[in-house]
Design an enzyme around this catalytic site. Sequence first.
Site, short mmCIF file in Angstrom:
data_model
loop_
_atom_site.label_atom_id
_atom_site.label_comp_id
_atom_site.label_asym_id
_atom_site.label_seq_id
_atom_site.Cartn_x
_atom_site.Cartn_y
_atom_site.Cartn_z
N GLY A 192 0.82 -1.19 0.00
CA GLY A 192 0.00 0.00 0.00
C GLY A 192 0.86 1.25 0.00
N CYS A 249 14.48 -18.49 3.08
CA CYS A 249 13.91 -19.78 3.46
C CYS A 249 13.63 -19.70 4.96
CB CYS A 249 14.84 -20.94 3.15
SG CYS A 249 16.33 -21.00 4.13
N ALA A 255 -6.23 -4.43 2.40
CA ALA A 255 -7.39 -4.02 3.19
C ALA A 255 -6.98 -3.27 4.45
CB ALA A 255 -8.23 -5.23 3.54
N HIS A 256 -5.73 -3.41 4.87
CA HIS A 256 -5.30 -2.74 6.10
C HIS A 256 -5.33 -1.22 5.93
CE1 HIS A 256 -1.52 -2.54 3.83
NE2 HIS A 256 -1.25 -1.51 4.58
N ALA A 264 -12.63 -7.69 -6.06
CA ALA A 264 -12.98 -8.87 -5.27
C ALA A 264 -14.35 -8.75 -4.61
CB ALA A 264 -11.92 -9.11 -4.20
N ARG A 324 -0.73 -4.70 -12.42
CA ARG A 324 -0.21 -5.71 -11.49
C ARG A 324 -0.29 -7.10 -12.10
NH1 ARG A 324 0.70 -3.62 -6.18
NH2 ARG A 324 0.24 -1.40 -6.35
N GLU A 333 -7.79 -9.22 -9.28
CA GLU A 333 -6.95 -8.02 -9.10
C GLU A 333 -7.56 -6.88 -9.90
OE1 GLU A 333 -3.93 -6.81 -7.47
OE2 GLU A 333 -4.78 -5.08 -8.54
N GLN A 379 -5.67 -11.11 -0.30
CA GLN A 379 -4.51 -10.26 0.00
C GLN A 379 -4.57 -8.91 -0.70
OE1 GLN A 379 -0.48 -11.50 0.28
NE2 GLN A 379 -0.98 -13.41 1.31
N GLY A 388 0.89 -9.97 -2.22
CA GLY A 388 -0.13 -10.83 -2.80
C GLY A 388 0.31 -11.48 -4.10
N1 LIG Z 1 2.44 -12.36 5.88
C1 LIG Z 1 1.35 -11.65 5.99
O1 LIG Z 1 0.76 -11.50 7.02
C2 LIG Z 1 0.92 -11.04 4.80
C3 LIG Z 1 1.39 -11.53 3.65
C4 LIG Z 1 1.04 -10.91 2.53
C5 LIG Z 1 0.22 -9.83 2.54
N2 LIG Z 1 -0.27 -9.38 3.70
C6 LIG Z 1 -1.17 -8.27 3.69
O2 LIG Z 1 -1.89 -8.38 2.49
C7 LIG Z 1 -2.12 -7.11 1.95
C8 LIG Z 1 -1.52 -6.97 0.57
O3 LIG Z 1 -0.14 -6.70 0.60
P1 LIG Z 1 0.59 -6.20 -0.70
O4 LIG Z 1 1.97 -5.91 -0.32
O5 LIG Z 1 0.36 -7.18 -1.79
O6 LIG Z 1 -0.17 -4.83 -1.00
P2 LIG Z 1 -0.20 -4.00 -2.33
O7 LIG Z 1 -0.82 -2.70 -2.01
O8 LIG Z 1 1.12 -4.00 -3.00
O9 LIG Z 1 -1.20 -4.83 -3.22
C9 LIG Z 1 -2.56 -4.90 -2.97
C10 LIG Z 1 -3.24 -5.22 -4.27
O10 LIG Z 1 -4.63 -5.38 -4.07
C11 LIG Z 1 -5.31 -4.77 -5.15
N3 LIG Z 1 -6.65 -4.46 -4.70
C12 LIG Z 1 -7.02 -3.49 -3.82
N4 LIG Z 1 -8.33 -3.52 -3.63
C13 LIG Z 1 -8.80 -4.53 -4.38
C14 LIG Z 1 -10.09 -5.06 -4.60
N5 LIG Z 1 -11.14 -4.55 -3.94
N6 LIG Z 1 -10.21 -6.10 -5.43
C15 LIG Z 1 -9.14 -6.60 -6.09
N7 LIG Z 1 -7.92 -6.14 -5.93
C16 LIG Z 1 -7.75 -5.10 -5.09
C17 LIG Z 1 -4.45 -3.59 -5.49
O11 LIG Z 1 -4.67 -3.16 -6.82
C18 LIG Z 1 -3.06 -4.13 -5.30
O12 LIG Z 1 -2.52 -4.69 -6.46
C19 LIG Z 1 -1.55 -6.13 2.94
O13 LIG Z 1 -2.56 -5.73 3.83
C20 LIG Z 1 -0.49 -6.94 3.63
O14 LIG Z 1 -0.16 -6.42 4.87
C21 LIG Z 1 0.07 -9.98 4.83
#
Ligand SMILES: NC(=O)c1ccc[n+]([C@@H]2O[C@H](COP(=O)([O-])OP(=O)(O)OC[C@H]3O[C@@H](n4cnc5c(N)ncnc54)[C@H](O)[C@@H]3O)[C@@H](O)[C@H]2O)c1
Lengths: 553, 553
Positions: free
Chosen positions: B46, B403, B259-260, B236, B194, B189, B256, B171
């Site tokens: 984000g 890893c 949403a945060h 989504a 992306r 997506e 993924q 994601g």
């Molecule tokens: N290990 C973990 O706990 C873990 C792992 C991966 C991601 N996450 C969480 O998952 C989220 C995603 O991370 P990121 O780095 O990929 O973020 P990012 O912002 O790089 O990617 C989010 C993607 O979601 C898309 N998106 C947003 N709203 C959408 C919707 N309504 N429908 C479809 N697509 C939509 C955006 O276009 C973007 O490509 C974050 O909240 C992150 O903290 C957590």
Amino acid sequence: KRPVKAPTGTELHCKGWLQEAALRMLLNNLDPENGENPDELIVYGGYGKAARNWPCFDALVRTLLGLENNQTMLVQSGKPVGVLTTHEHAPRVLIANSNLVGKWDNWEHFYELDKKGLMMYGQMTAGSWIYIGSQGILQGTYETFASLADRHYQGDLKGKIVVTAGLGGMGGAQPLSVTMNNGVAIIVEVDEKRIQRRLETAYLDTTAPDLDTAMKMARQAAADKKPLSIGLLGNAAEVLPAMLEKNFIPDVITDQTSAHDELNGYVPMGIPYEKALLMRKQDPEKYKELSLKSMATHCRAILKMQARGAVAFDYGNNLRGQALTRGVTNAMDYPGFTPAFIRPLFCEGEGPFRWAALSGDPADIEATDQALIEAFPYKTRMVRWLEMAAEKVTHMGLPARICWLGYGERDKAGKIFNDLVASGKVKAPLVIGRDHLDCGSVASPYRETEAMKDGSDAVADWALLNCMTSVASGSAWTSFHDGGGVGIGYAMHAGQVTVADGSKEAELRVTTVLRNDPATGIIRHADAGYEKAVETARARGIIIPGITDQDLG
Amino acid sequence: KRPVKAPTGTELHCKGWLQEAALRMLLNNLDPENGENPDELIVYGGYGKAARNWPCFDALVRTLLGLENNQTMLVQSGKPVGVLTTHEHAPRVLIANSNLVGKWDNWEHFYELDKKGLMMYGQMTAGSWIYIGSQGILQGTYETFASLADRHYQGDLKGKIVVTAGLGGMGGAQPLSVTMNNGVAIIVEVDEKRIQRRLETAYLDTTAPDLDTAMKMARQAAADKKPLSIGLLGNAAEVLPAMLEKNFIPDVITDQTSAHDELNGYVPMGIPYEKALLMRKQDPEKYKELSLKSMATHCRAILKMQARGAVAFDYGNNLRGQALTRGVTNAMDYPGFTPAFIRPLFCEGEGPFRWAALSGDPADIEATDQALIEAFPYKTRMVRWLEMAAEKVTHMGLPARICWLGYGERDKAGKIFNDLVASGKVKAPLVIGRDHLDCGSVASPYRETEAMKDGSDAVADWALLNCMTSVASGSAWTSFHDGGGVGIGYAMHAGQVTVADGSKEAELRVTTVLRNDPATGIIRHADAGYEKAVETARARGIIIPGITDQDLG
Ligand SMILES: NC(=O)c1ccc[n+]([C@@H]2O[C@H](COP(=O)([O-])OP(=O)(O)OC[C@H]3O[C@@H](n4cnc5c(N)ncnc54)[C@H](O)[C@@H]3O)[C@@H](O)[C@H]2O)c1
Ligand SMILES: NC(=O)c1ccc[n+]([C@@H]2O[C@H](COP(=O)([O-])OP(=O)(O)OC[C@H]3O[C@@H](n4cnc5c(N)ncnc54)[C@H](O)[C@@H]3O)[C@@H](O)[C@H]2O)c1
């Protein structure tokens, strides 16, 4: 009931002086001479504890006794949770107390965890084992009233009447601070034992049987231009409105009840003290509500006194914040003591520098007092303080001293102390630490960082950098707490302690920590736009990218 | 637009390899091959940034170039604010990003300060300069789906359909993780670019022009037991309800999207993507409301799929928490991925161990891959991963690998790496770090510490102890952040990085940090009552007062 007292003298019980210092200071925090309620492990500030519970206390002692010189003990909210092999130059103890993730960072969640035995409220110096009794705050209070006197009354409180409340661990310093500045004080306190205690230690001069007598005594002393402090048994939320009704408007009005804690600190009005204590346990919800309502009344009375000419200030107990939650929308109309009186000192890296003599011998503290007077003869306020303190301050637990020193002075003092130990002029190592209330160590929007110039009051990065800095610089122990002074969720702050045992290693640690620790304060204030901090950084060669690095080449 | 790329090779630009490593990793985070939106200094997640703004970036580079081997640079929310003289064994950089005092610890206050230029959102590895592209999360995602397969489908996703959304920085790892586990995935997506990007890097196999085609392709591949990942352009919150209407219930449902972050992350349904981007700037309040409402719809669809038989889990983006604020009272009915699949690993000190080759030469990573396969032949899942990764993972920016390794393994690997550098088998120093998502480093009640056995989900002391531990153990840089993954106010977490440059000093630092860092995780879980963590502590000789100190004598 387990009476606790720090061992003194030159004999080691632990495997090194750093561990020994931690052990003695932990015990000293719970010495009945020093801590407010050691039976419950409470040191000061309402509910501020030194260890989570007695089994944790025992485990702390046991772990410190066995701790090697290349190990580090981890303490989580007053419980020793691990021992790691680090290295000789690392801190021996790392402490994190009362910290909660933001959304859950409030008393409600804290008490839920506290009840489960998972948490402890560390206040500032309670859970970080560097509480030195009322003297600790006496110097800060002295500085605050002296600053106030400078600003409003040409440097002296002669003939002026101060009204305040609370004679607890910190508030107990108020009467003596006022009289050291030649003023007259009435201090309202709901707990008779606290009044008794302050009389015994000569922090308080006398008491009055009722409000009318107190007012009369105060007026007389003010007219005579004589310093006098008067303890008055009562509830501030009742006494202040009564004063208003009697048209008694003091020159200065403030407060140091434990308003930051509506359950275990503040006492509500309208019910006898003993009944209130019972209700605390039996109906905490009702207690809290009454408590907050009383604070609203209390705060409104302060506002009215201000409107009628008194110099009003908040003394860092969050009374204004609490009153705000109960509808006192103009609670913030009077300022906190930091922006009003303390911040200019912070911009020069000035802050509370304290030390204790592990020997247990008051002569060691006298030697350090003398050494500082010789080293900094031009710091007249400090010299005056040290002379008065030597005379008026009764040691509680291990002999200790505090004075405010600035950047460049603290590390110099640290080296002097280490030399005194090395030469044998001081018999055993000195522990050097400070309150978490310092120029670089705290983020507390209702107190230390209230009304910052750039609006960065709530930015906690600074406190965290201060914490990491003292670990990186070689503290003996470093601590990070939530909620000191103003309550859970309202502050984040770091503490550091070093030990001058006369060794070369100690010299390096002590001077590095004591140079870098206030440096973070000057940096923090320079970044916020305080010109005085920028000047200090320039003058002292502190590197701040974008501000002083060009100057420095 | 300022294209940024890390220098490679064996020549130093800074005064030591620790500073050089920090410099190269900062630049690498903003390499367009690696970071998601380097022009805005955004690395991933984000709004997760590597530096507060371009002037701060320049100051960081300049300061790192001049930093001495006994100095430490302080970084406050992406801005270098000071340089202190510490000592040679101290970290070269200390970082605190996005931290706010509890009561103010929310997006609203954050953005207020961000707008004033006082703050930066550091996510986890963005502001701590150890992001290594989608691979970073690929291993975690691989482990998660492998654990899920173990639990629900006898170790394999063959013939199973996973539906998820979001192909962003993290994601984007989902499609490849599912196919590495032999499953079929549809990933929704909203941003065409992306999807394109994931196709180019071969993380995604193919796309479908519409939902019906995607469903058909997925069903076919599942029937054929063939791995396949299908990108589907769409929102989504619209696509999932459509699937339900068409009676398409996947075997596994997760999400993924970012949403945060309801403003700069998630995209609301019902408006074209381009229009949504405009609204973000022009009417942020409206945008946020639409965004949160869409999340509620999105979350409800997941709950319905779960009710109809899908294995549902939250993938750490706080979708459930956000939906809860908009009335989805049963949002927490499906579990987070940590308690479901990751915590058992944490109890053994397992966590994401990553490294990058400062040489820039992929052969260096091949050498490390081989060395780990030789050192840990019994870790079959790791061996399988490393072999697949070598084949399928395209390097982004500096060649890197990740890893999962446990307690005792990480420091062993660190020593092996340092030896490889010393012997010249690896051409230039290796940077070793990890995600803040690890066993001991994070307090995040909606993700890593969700549903802890003792209810200590929100206790942040642990993350702070982990932070202080890595400083005390001699990291190259240590960082402490607020809000990674789940948003401001919902998490506190620490990161550490060490540098294996082949020296003896490096060996000591690397092994000490890599031994103590996972130890704090085992301690944290043992304290919370996880038997497996207690067993690990016993077996490995980790001293936990009251738990293992008796055993250890
Ligand atoms: N290990 C973990 O706990 C873990 C792992 C991966 C991601 N996450 C969480 O998952 C989220 C995603 O991370 P990121 O780095 O990929 O973020 P990012 O912002 O790089 O990617 C989010 C993607 O979601 C898309 N998106 C947003 N709203 C959408 C919707 N309504 N429908 C479809 N697509 C939509 C955006 O276009 C973007 O490509 C974050 O909240 C992150 O903290 C957590
Ligand atoms: N430097 C600072 O910012 C600073 C300095 C001193 C104190 N404080 C704050 O001031 C408060 C007091 O600290 P402390 O250590 O003395 O706490 P404490 O709990 O030891 O003492 C508080 C005292 O107030 C009394 N009290 C409570 N309610 C009362 C009422 N309604 N009327 C009269 N007396 C009442 C109690 O009986 C007790 O003696 C705390 O909130 C502390 O954080 C801040």
